[in-house]
Design a protein around this motif. Structure first.
Motif, PDB file in Angstrom:
ATOM      1  N   GLY A  50       0.797  -1.221   0.000  1.00 55.81           N
ATOM      2  CA  GLY A  50       0.000   0.000   0.000  1.00 55.81           C
ATOM      3  C   GLY A  50       0.828   1.267   0.000  1.00 55.81           C
ATOM      4  O   GLY A  50       0.315   2.342   0.321  1.00 55.81           O
ATOM      5  N   HIS A  51       2.098   1.176  -0.399  1.00 60.15           N
ATOM      6  CA  HIS A  51       3.005   2.319  -0.326  1.00 60.15           C
ATOM      7  C   HIS A  51       3.354   2.919  -1.677  1.00 60.15           C
ATOM      8  O   HIS A  51       4.077   3.913  -1.727  1.00 60.15           O
ATOM      9  CB  HIS A  51       4.317   1.909   0.373  1.00 60.15           C
ATOM     10  CG  HIS A  51       4.124   1.477   1.796  1.00 60.15           C
ATOM     11  ND1 HIS A  51       5.022   0.641   2.443  1.00 60.15           N
ATOM     12  CD2 HIS A  51       3.135   1.748   2.682  1.00 60.15           C
ATOM     13  CE1 HIS A  51       4.590   0.428   3.673  1.00 60.15           C
ATOM     14  NE2 HIS A  51       3.450   1.085   3.833  1.00 60.15           N
ATOM     15  N   HIS A  52       2.909   2.299  -2.770  1.00 62.82           N
ATOM     16  CA  HIS A  52       3.296   2.821  -4.082  1.00 62.82           C
ATOM     17  C   HIS A  52       2.400   4.013  -4.428  1.00 62.82           C
ATOM     18  O   HIS A  52       1.173   3.934  -4.342  1.00 62.82           O
ATOM     19  CB  HIS A  52       3.160   1.747  -5.158  1.00 62.82           C
ATOM     20  CG  HIS A  52       3.910   2.070  -6.408  1.00 62.82           C
ATOM     21  ND1 HIS A  52       3.510   3.076  -7.273  1.00 62.82           N
ATOM     22  CD2 HIS A  52       5.055   1.554  -6.945  1.00 62.82           C
ATOM     23  CE1 HIS A  52       4.360   3.136  -8.276  1.00 62.82           C
ATOM     24  NE2 HIS A  52       5.299   2.237  -8.102  1.00 62.82           N
ATOM     25  N   PRO A  53       3.023   5.135  -4.835  1.00 64.01           N
ATOM     26  CA  PRO A  53       2.205   6.336  -5.078  1.00 64.01           C
ATOM     27  C   PRO A  53       1.305   6.257  -6.305  1.00 64.01           C
ATOM     28  O   PRO A  53       0.395   7.078  -6.442  1.00 64.01           O
ATOM     29  CB  PRO A  53       3.264   7.437  -5.235  1.00 64.01           C
ATOM     30  CG  PRO A  53       4.501   6.731  -5.692  1.00 64.01           C
ATOM     31  CD  PRO A  53       4.463   5.392  -5.012  1.00 64.01           C
ATOM     32  N   PHE A  54       1.547   5.286  -7.193  1.00 67.06           N
ATOM     33  CA  PHE A  54       0.800   5.277  -8.451  1.00 67.06           C
ATOM     34  C   PHE A  54       0.093   3.955  -8.736  1.00 67.06           C
ATOM     35  O   PHE A  54      -0.433   3.767  -9.834  1.00 67.06           O
ATOM     36  CB  PHE A  54       1.740   5.622  -9.615  1.00 67.06           C
ATOM     37  CG  PHE A  54       2.522   6.881  -9.410  1.00 67.06           C
ATOM     38  CD1 PHE A  54       1.876   8.100  -9.253  1.00 67.06           C
ATOM     39  CD2 PHE A  54       3.905   6.842  -9.327  1.00 67.06           C
ATOM     40  CE1 PHE A  54       2.589   9.266  -9.046  1.00 67.06           C
ATOM     41  CE2 PHE A  54       4.641   8.012  -9.123  1.00 67.06           C
ATOM     42  CZ  PHE A  54       3.980   9.224  -8.974  1.00 67.06           C
ATOM     43  N   VAL A 264      11.776   4.578  -6.834  1.00 63.72           N
ATOM     44  CA  VAL A 264      10.444   5.169  -6.710  1.00 63.72           C
ATOM     45  C   VAL A 264      10.288   5.693  -5.287  1.00 63.72           C
ATOM     46  O   VAL A 264      10.337   4.921  -4.325  1.00 63.72           O
ATOM     47  CB  VAL A 264       9.338   4.141  -7.020  1.00 63.72           C
ATOM     48  CG1 VAL A 264       7.959   4.763  -6.813  1.00 63.72           C
ATOM     49  CG2 VAL A 264       9.480   3.639  -8.451  1.00 63.72           C
ATOM     50  N   GLY A 265      10.098   6.993  -5.145  1.00 69.71           N
ATOM     51  CA  GLY A 265       9.925   7.584  -3.831  1.00 69.71           C
ATOM     52  C   GLY A 265       8.531   7.345  -3.289  1.00 69.71           C
ATOM     53  O   GLY A 265       7.615   6.945  -4.015  1.00 69.71           O
ATOM     54  N   THR A 266       8.377   7.580  -2.005  1.00 66.72           N
ATOM     55  CA  THR A 266       7.053   7.487  -1.403  1.00 66.72           C
ATOM     56  C   THR A 266       6.258   8.747  -1.733  1.00 66.72           C
ATOM     57  O   THR A 266       6.824   9.788  -2.068  1.00 66.72           O
ATOM     58  CB  THR A 266       7.167   7.324   0.114  1.00 66.72           C
ATOM     59  OG1 THR A 266       7.954   8.402   0.634  1.00 66.72           O
ATOM     60  CG2 THR A 266       7.828   6.011   0.473  1.00 66.72           C
ATOM     61  N   ALA A 267       4.948   8.627  -1.641  1.00 66.88           N
ATOM     62  CA  ALA A 267       4.101   9.783  -1.915  1.00 66.88           C
ATOM     63  C   ALA A 267       4.354  10.879  -0.892  1.00 66.88           C
ATOM     64  O   ALA A 267       4.697  10.617   0.255  1.00 66.88           O
ATOM     65  CB  ALA A 267       2.633   9.367  -1.897  1.00 66.88           C
ATOM     66  N   GLY A 268       4.180  12.107  -1.321  1.00 57.15           N
ATOM     67  CA  GLY A 268       4.367  13.232  -0.410  1.00 57.15           C
ATOM     68  C   GLY A 268       5.677  13.947  -0.656  1.00 57.15           C
ATOM     69  O   GLY A 268       6.355  13.738  -1.662  1.00 57.15           O
ATOM     70  N   THR A 269       6.054  14.797   0.286  1.00 57.63           N
ATOM     71  CA  THR A 269       7.239  15.639   0.112  1.00 57.63           C
ATOM     72  C   THR A 269       8.478  14.965   0.693  1.00 57.63           C
ATOM     73  O   THR A 269       8.405  14.196   1.651  1.00 57.63           O
ATOM     74  CB  THR A 269       7.039  16.991   0.819  1.00 57.63           C
ATOM     75  OG1 THR A 269       6.780  16.751   2.207  1.00 57.63           O
ATOM     76  CG2 THR A 269       5.870  17.746   0.204  1.00 57.63           C
ATOM     77  N   THR A 270       9.621  15.265   0.081  1.00 57.10           N
ATOM     78  CA  THR A 270      10.916  14.793   0.558  1.00 57.10           C
ATOM     79  C   THR A 270      11.833  15.998   0.709  1.00 57.10           C
ATOM     80  O   THR A 270      12.154  16.660  -0.294  1.00 57.10           O
ATOM     81  CB  THR A 270      11.544  13.789  -0.431  1.00 57.10           C
ATOM     82  OG1 THR A 270      10.668  12.671  -0.577  1.00 57.10           O
ATOM     83  CG2 THR A 270      12.901  13.315   0.064  1.00 57.10           C
ATOM     84  N   PRO A 271      12.272  16.326   1.913  1.00 56.38           N
ATOM     85  CA  PRO A 271      13.157  17.486   2.095  1.00 56.38           C
ATOM     86  C   PRO A 271      14.481  17.289   1.374  1.00 56.38           C
ATOM     87  O   PRO A 271      15.055  16.193   1.373  1.00 56.38           O
ATOM     88  CB  PRO A 271      13.366  17.535   3.609  1.00 56.38           C
ATOM     89  CG  PRO A 271      12.217  16.770   4.190  1.00 56.38           C
ATOM     90  CD  PRO A 271      11.900  15.701   3.201  1.00 56.38           C
TER      91      PRO A 271
END
Length: 344
Positions: A50-54, A264-271
């Motif tokens: 359930g972690h893939h943003p797409f 592939v990054g997680t959904a949301g912002t990454t500093p």
């Protein structure tokens, strides 16, 4: 044709089942393909968790696929029953500006076979004929199963420009990281450092040609990597795509250098450290999937022996044990887990 075929349905990591459905029929321009070998991708594990943003649950996986054509739809030319094929799963519109410019991997309406549509982890599947490539006679099915995973690093390395004589850091020694190591070496990189948290993965990277493989959590990681490379890295390939890896990449890369985000990054912002990116003129660039040229390069590299299935494939499971294959892929010591399909 059987009355029903098996197809894998993923509702969650703990709920992966075999559903029985009517066999598909090829429409105009499509092929009906019998699956032979299907890879479990890191994206599949992220999606199942359930972690893939797409990728939304439930879904029917299978985008890393090798199979045999069993029938052709109307208007198909160049393929016939019996042809072995490997899937290129990016389903693009062909009309938007990126598609018209040849960059169909970033199609504005991109869907991925086996992610947003039912995939090849099944007895049979259909796909547009222009989304498969014929497997060269010299490649086994296991070798062909590495074409799609290798095409992603081939594309990322191409994004980085000429690597001849340059220094490279690869963050993450999973399947994509190890294949990025191979692609970068093939492209002429002079020295390559690969990082990972796990000792077993670091040892594998060294066996596959890394010049050094320091722990990703070493407090002096930057110093260790720079010592192995003879200075900051000209190019960093981030195959982890998390806040920590991006911070490490910014520290590892040279002024005027290049960070290519492959994972592939997680959904949301990454500093990120914009002050350092600006001050050091660091170029940060994403790399998504591949194009036909990357597939050709991947097949040639595998055929050359530079990438061997025995170095990458660490487990295989039959289709009926797809749930076990997904669980095995959770083991960080595994590299590439494959599902084999014997037929309906």
């Amino acid at each position: 044709m059987p009355q029903q075929i098996r197809r894998v349905l993923v509702r969650s990591l703990d709920d992966i089942v075999i559903e029985h459905v009517p066999p598909p029929s090829p429409g105009d321009g499509e092929l009906l393909v019998r699956s032979s070998v299907v890879g479990v991708c890191g994206s599949d594990i992220h999606a199942a968790a359930g972690h893939h943003p797409f990728i939304d649950l439930p879904y029917r996986p299978g985008h890393e696929a090798v199979g045999v054509v069993t029938a052709t739809g109307g208007g198909v030319e160049g393929f016939a029953p019996g042809d072995r094929v490997v899937v290129e799963p990016n389903l693009h519109c062909g009309r938007c500006a990126p598609c018209r410019s040849g960059r169909y991997n970033i199609c504005q309406d991109l869907k991925v076979f086996g992610c947003q549509t039912p995939g090849a982890m099944a007895d049979l599947f259909t796909l547009p004929a222009d989304r498969v490539h014929r497997v060269p006679d010299g490649l086994t099915d296991l070798q062909a199963a590495l074409v799609e995973p290798l095409a992603t690093p081939m594309h990322a390395v191409a994004k980085a420009g000429d690597l001849t004589g340059r220094t490279v850091a690869v963050l993450g020694a999973g399947p994509i990281g190890l294949l990025t190591l191979a692609a970068a070496r093939h492209a002429g990189a002079a020295r390559i450092v690969v990082t990972d948290l796990l000792e077993g993965k670091r040892h594998r990277a060294l066996r596959l040609g890394a010049d050094a493989a320091p722990p990703a959590d070493a407090p002096d990681l930057t110093a260790l990597a720079h010592a192995a490379l003879g200075g900051p890295a000209d190019v960093v390939f981030d195959c982890v795509a998390r806040e920590q890896s991006m911070a490490q990449g910014t520290d590892l890369v040279a002024k005027g250098g290049h960070i290519v985000v492959v994972g592939v990054g997680t959904a949301g912002t990454t500093p990120v450290r914009l002050d350092l990116i600006q001050d050091r003129e660091i170029r940060v660039e994403g790399s998504l999937m591949y194009t036909t040229e990357d597939y050709r390069g991947a097949m040639a590299l595998i055929a050359s022996g530079a990438v061997r299935a025995t170095d990458v494939v660490t487990a295989t499971y039959p289709l009926e044990e797809a749930a076990r294959a997904f669980r095995a892929s959770l083991d960080p010591e595994q590299v590439k887990v494959l599902v084999t399909v014997d037929g309906p």
